[in-house]
Scaffold this motif. Structure first.
Motif, PDB file in Angstrom:
ATOM      1  N   VAL A   1     -19.313   6.296  13.998  1.00  0.00           N
ATOM      2  CA  VAL A   1     -18.366   5.203  13.833  1.00  0.00           C
ATOM      3  C   VAL A   1     -18.312   4.416  15.133  1.00  0.00           C
ATOM      4  CG1 VAL A   1     -16.347   6.534  14.600  1.00  0.00           C
ATOM      5  CG2 VAL A   1     -16.030   4.606  13.040  1.00  0.00           C
ATOM      6  N   THR A   2     -18.108   3.113  15.020  1.00  0.00           N
ATOM      7  CA  THR A   2     -17.879   2.304  16.219  1.00  0.00           C
ATOM      8  C   THR A   2     -16.387   2.247  16.490  1.00  0.00           C
ATOM      9  OG1 THR A   2     -17.832   0.250  14.932  1.00  0.00           O
ATOM     10  CG2 THR A   2     -19.939   0.904  15.925  1.00  0.00           C
ATOM     11  N   ALA A   3     -16.021   2.175  17.774  1.00  0.00           N
ATOM     12  CA  ALA A   3     -14.619   2.202  18.163  1.00  0.00           C
ATOM     13  C   ALA A   3     -14.384   1.283  19.347  1.00  0.00           C
ATOM     14  CB  ALA A   3     -14.218   3.628  18.536  1.00  0.00           C
ATOM     15  N   PRO A   4     -13.300   0.494  19.333  1.00  0.00           N
ATOM     16  CA  PRO A   4     -12.925  -0.232  20.551  1.00  0.00           C
ATOM     17  C   PRO A   4     -12.677   0.761  21.677  1.00  0.00           C
ATOM     18  CG  PRO A   4     -11.687  -1.040  18.639  1.00  0.00           C
ATOM     19  CD  PRO A   4     -12.386   0.212  18.206  1.00  0.00           C
ATOM     20  N   ALA A   5     -13.244   0.499  22.830  1.00  0.00           N
ATOM     21  CA  ALA A   5     -13.087   1.431  23.952  1.00  0.00           C
ATOM     22  C   ALA A   5     -11.617   1.639  24.299  1.00  0.00           C
ATOM     23  CB  ALA A   5     -13.853   0.915  25.162  1.00  0.00           C
ATOM     24  N   SER A   6     -10.783   0.606  24.102  1.00  0.00           N
ATOM     25  CA  SER A   6      -9.364   0.703  24.434  1.00  0.00           C
ATOM     26  C   SER A   6      -8.599   1.643  23.510  1.00  0.00           C
ATOM     27  CB  SER A   6      -8.718  -0.686  24.389  1.00  0.00           C
ATOM     28  OG  SER A   6      -8.862  -1.262  23.103  1.00  0.00           O
ATOM     29  N   ASP A   7      -9.189   1.993  22.360  1.00  0.00           N
ATOM     30  CA  ASP A   7      -8.537   2.911  21.421  1.00  0.00           C
ATOM     31  C   ASP A   7      -8.858   4.370  21.715  1.00  0.00           C
ATOM     32  OD1 ASP A   7      -7.640   0.647  20.181  1.00  0.00           O
ATOM     33  OD2 ASP A   7      -8.876   0.864  18.380  1.00  0.00           O
ATOM     34  N   LEU A   8      -9.750   4.622  22.656  1.00  0.00           N
ATOM     35  CA  LEU A   8     -10.232   5.984  22.902  1.00  0.00           C
ATOM     36  C   LEU A   8      -9.595   6.604  24.135  1.00  0.00           C
ATOM     37  CD1 LEU A   8     -14.046   5.453  22.256  1.00  0.00           C
ATOM     38  CD2 LEU A   8     -12.362   6.463  20.681  1.00  0.00           C
TER      39      LEU A   8
ATOM     40  N   VAL B   1       7.361   2.851  22.877  1.00  0.00           N
ATOM     41  CA  VAL B   1       6.620   2.044  21.903  1.00  0.00           C
ATOM     42  C   VAL B   1       5.292   1.597  22.506  1.00  0.00           C
ATOM     43  CG1 VAL B   1       6.645  -0.036  20.470  1.00  0.00           C
ATOM     44  CG2 VAL B   1       8.732   1.290  20.782  1.00  0.00           C
ATOM     45  N   GLY B   2       5.342   1.096  23.735  1.00  0.00           N
ATOM     46  CA  GLY B   2       4.115   0.781  24.453  1.00  0.00           C
ATOM     47  C   GLY B   2       3.443  -0.512  24.090  1.00  0.00           C
TER      48      GLY B   2
ATOM     49  N   GLN C   1       5.744   0.370  13.773  1.00  0.00           N
ATOM     50  CA  GLN C   1       4.473   0.683  13.122  1.00  0.00           C
ATOM     51  C   GLN C   1       3.527   1.210  14.181  1.00  0.00           C
ATOM     52  OE1 GLN C   1       2.156  -2.615  11.418  1.00  0.00           O
ATOM     53  NE2 GLN C   1       1.731  -1.311   9.646  1.00  0.00           N
ATOM     54  N   VAL C   2       3.021   2.397  13.959  1.00  0.00           N
ATOM     55  CA  VAL C   2       2.146   2.995  14.965  1.00  0.00           C
ATOM     56  C   VAL C   2       0.947   2.095  15.213  1.00  0.00           C
ATOM     57  CG1 VAL C   2       0.858   4.373  13.268  1.00  0.00           C
ATOM     58  CG2 VAL C   2       0.924   5.100  15.657  1.00  0.00           C
ATOM     59  N   ARG C   3       0.555   2.012  16.479  1.00  0.00           N
ATOM     60  CA  ARG C   3      -0.596   1.202  16.869  1.00  0.00           C
ATOM     61  C   ARG C   3      -1.534   2.037  17.731  1.00  0.00           C
ATOM     62  NH1 ARG C   3       0.462  -4.155  15.628  1.00  0.00           N
ATOM     63  NH2 ARG C   3      -1.519  -4.723  16.588  1.00  0.00           N
ATOM     64  N   ALA C   4      -2.822   1.757  17.608  1.00  0.00           N
ATOM     65  CA  ALA C   4      -3.822   2.414  18.450  1.00  0.00           C
ATOM     66  C   ALA C   4      -3.501   2.154  19.916  1.00  0.00           C
ATOM     67  CB  ALA C   4      -5.214   1.884  18.108  1.00  0.00           C
ATOM     68  N   ASN C   5      -3.634   3.197  20.741  1.00  0.00           N
ATOM     69  CA  ASN C   5      -3.323   3.062  22.160  1.00  0.00           C
ATOM     70  C   ASN C   5      -3.994   4.200  22.916  1.00  0.00           C
ATOM     71  OD1 ASN C   5      -1.926   3.262  24.737  1.00  0.00           O
ATOM     72  ND2 ASN C   5      -0.397   1.861  23.895  1.00  0.00           N
ATOM     73  N   GLY C   6      -5.130   3.892  23.522  1.00  0.00           N
ATOM     74  CA  GLY C   6      -5.885   4.919  24.230  1.00  0.00           C
ATOM     75  C   GLY C   6      -5.139   5.516  25.399  1.00  0.00           C
ATOM     76  N   ALA C   7      -4.350   4.700  26.114  1.00  0.00           N
ATOM     77  CA  ALA C   7      -3.627   5.205  27.285  1.00  0.00           C
ATOM     78  C   ALA C   7      -2.562   6.210  26.863  1.00  0.00           C
ATOM     79  CB  ALA C   7      -2.993   4.040  28.040  1.00  0.00           C
ATOM     80  N   GLN C   8      -1.814   5.913  25.801  1.00  0.00           N
ATOM     81  CA  GLN C   8      -0.812   6.861  25.332  1.00  0.00           C
ATOM     82  C   GLN C   8      -1.470   8.132  24.794  1.00  0.00           C
ATOM     83  OE1 GLN C   8       1.422   4.574  22.459  1.00  0.00           O
ATOM     84  NE2 GLN C   8       2.955   3.981  23.973  1.00  0.00           N
ATOM     85  N   LEU C   9      -2.591   7.967  24.127  1.00  0.00           N
ATOM     86  CA  LEU C   9      -3.300   9.128  23.602  1.00  0.00           C
ATOM     87  C   LEU C   9      -3.783  10.031  24.736  1.00  0.00           C
ATOM     88  CD1 LEU C   9      -4.156  10.471  21.008  1.00  0.00           C
ATOM     89  CD2 LEU C   9      -6.205   9.035  20.979  1.00  0.00           C
ATOM     90  N   ALA C  10      -4.157   9.429  25.842  1.00  0.00           N
ATOM     91  CA  ALA C  10      -4.550  10.228  27.011  1.00  0.00           C
ATOM     92  C   ALA C  10      -3.366  11.040  27.528  1.00  0.00           C
ATOM     93  CB  ALA C  10      -5.102   9.320  28.105  1.00  0.00           C
ATOM     94  N   GLU C  11      -2.153  10.454  27.503  1.00  0.00           N
ATOM     95  CA  GLU C  11      -0.961  11.192  27.921  1.00  0.00           C
ATOM     96  C   GLU C  11      -0.704  12.372  26.986  1.00  0.00           C
ATOM     97  OE1 GLU C  11       2.494   9.088  29.579  1.00  0.00           O
ATOM     98  OE2 GLU C  11       1.532   7.245  28.922  1.00  0.00           O
ATOM     99  N   LEU C  12      -0.850  12.137  25.698  1.00  0.00           N
ATOM    100  CA  LEU C  12      -0.698  13.230  24.741  1.00  0.00           C
ATOM    101  C   LEU C  12      -1.745  14.317  24.986  1.00  0.00           C
ATOM    102  CD1 LEU C  12       0.009  11.105  21.568  1.00  0.00           C
ATOM    103  CD2 LEU C  12       1.481  12.955  22.377  1.00  0.00           C
ATOM    104  N   GLY C  13      -2.964  13.891  25.292  1.00  0.00           N
ATOM    105  CA  GLY C  13      -4.023  14.850  25.576  1.00  0.00           C
ATOM    106  C   GLY C  13      -3.694  15.726  26.772  1.00  0.00           C
ATOM    107  N   ARG C  14      -3.061  15.147  27.783  1.00  0.00           N
ATOM    108  CA  ARG C  14      -2.680  15.946  28.952  1.00  0.00           C
ATOM    109  C   ARG C  14      -1.607  16.977  28.577  1.00  0.00           C
ATOM    110  NH1 ARG C  14      -4.069  11.012  31.614  1.00  0.00           N
ATOM    111  NH2 ARG C  14      -2.042  10.047  31.253  1.00  0.00           N
TER     112      ARG C  14
END
Length: 332
Positions: free
Chosen positions: A110-117, A146-147, A278-291
């Protein structure tokens, strides 16, 4: 590559396992070799053609389409203008949501915007990482930050999360599900007291995640026994969400994750706020969750796994309800 496509709307039987070309990343995008895909309610809403959704909220869909937004996998290639990711990186993401309700995740590539990862949490495998994205970001954007400044299609006012701490009590309805079990843990991370509402089979599971109190809704109605709560996060939402208003103290808030039916005058009389986003894609927040996953602060629960080719069976499992954590498709 193999992918799941639907050529018409309907039940799980419309999901077809087919051969299609590998996509190519456009400017700003990454090509991901998918290892696991998290399932979410929008997957089956779109598969059914989103019945019952008002036309003004229903995005257009071009058929055939490949469902899915949540992925964990390995970067295969990057566009020339992408920095921050290189081939071989393990990544996780919620892709293009809500701009594109379905982003082609039910596929080998799949292709993905880099900002979503974001980097995949190192402490978990791809199956658990794929289960984090939409559910984790929903919980984060409702409860923590919300971000973004994008207006919600469901309300004029911007959603503003309640500050959580040791002096706040949060009730999570649907606490055993994908959003609910992560929201419970985020509220505990912030120090809140958490009341978890779910069916009886989830009691030990939710106490294990830190729930201070548990209510089996098949035996007791939380609106009959709970009072003076600061915040209700209703991950079930819908018309029944209004029933939680009596549980709130004046100044409290009710967050229905899905569309609810409320009376503004009643809310004002009770002195409570009803709000959503409404939830929105957000790579930076996802990185925080990953930590938080890597530190052991939160953990992701898996209800069941199915091979990509068995997407029909995965959707049938979703239709049975009483899901504990997330359903995930695995890709060899």
């Amino acid at each position: 590559m193999k992918a799941i496509q639907l050529h018409e709307f309907g039940g799980p039987e419309v999901l077809r396992h087919e051969e299609i070309p590998v996509p190519e990343p456009a400017s700003g995008e990454v090509l991901v070799r998918v290892r696991a895909v998290g399932l979410n309610p929008p997957d089956w809403y779109v598969r059914e053609g989103m019945p019952g959704i008002p036309p003004e909220f229903k995005p257009p869909f071009d058929l055939p389409l490949i469902p899915g937004t949540d992925v964990s996998g390995v970067v295969e290639a990057v566009a020339a203008d992408v920095t921050g990711f290189t081939a071989g990186d393990e990544v996780v993401g919620l892709l293009r949501f809500p701009g594109l309700m379905q982003s082609g995740a039910y596929a080998e590539y799949v292709t993905a915007p880099a900002s979503d990862l974001a980097p995949k949490p190192a402490a978990v495998d791809h199956t658990h990482a794929a289960a984090l994205s939409m559910s984790g970001l929903t919980a984060w954007q409702y409860l923590i930050d919300v971000g973004h400044d994008h207006p919600s299609p469901f309300q004029e006012a911007r959603h503003r999360p309640v500050a959580l701490g040791s002096d706040t009590t949060v009730l999570v309805n649907g606490a055993g599900g994908g959003v609910g079990h992560l929201a419970l843990q985020l509220a505990k991370w912030k120090g809140a007291r958490v009341i978890a509402v779910a069916s009886g089979t989830h009691e030990d599971f939710l106490h294990g995640l830190g729930a201070d109190e548990y209510i089996d809704y098949t035996k007791q109605r939380p609106e009959d026994i709970v009072r003076d709560v600061d915040l209700v996060l209703d991950t079930v939402g819908g018309p029944g969400s209004r029933r939680f208003l009596p549980t709130l103290k004046r100044g409290g808030a009710l967050y229905p994750v899905y569309l609810g039916e409320f009376d503004d005058e009643e809310n004002a009389r009770l002195g409570v706020t009803v709000s959503g986003t409404q939830v929105r894609a957000n790579g930076a927040q996802l990185a925080e969750l990953g930590r938080l996953v890597d530190s052991g602060t939160i953990r992701v629960a898996i209800d069941s796994t199915f091979a990509l080719a068995d997407a029909q069976a995965a959707h049938k499992r979703a239709a049975q309800g009483h899901i504990q954590g997330k359903i995930v498709l695995t890709v060899p």
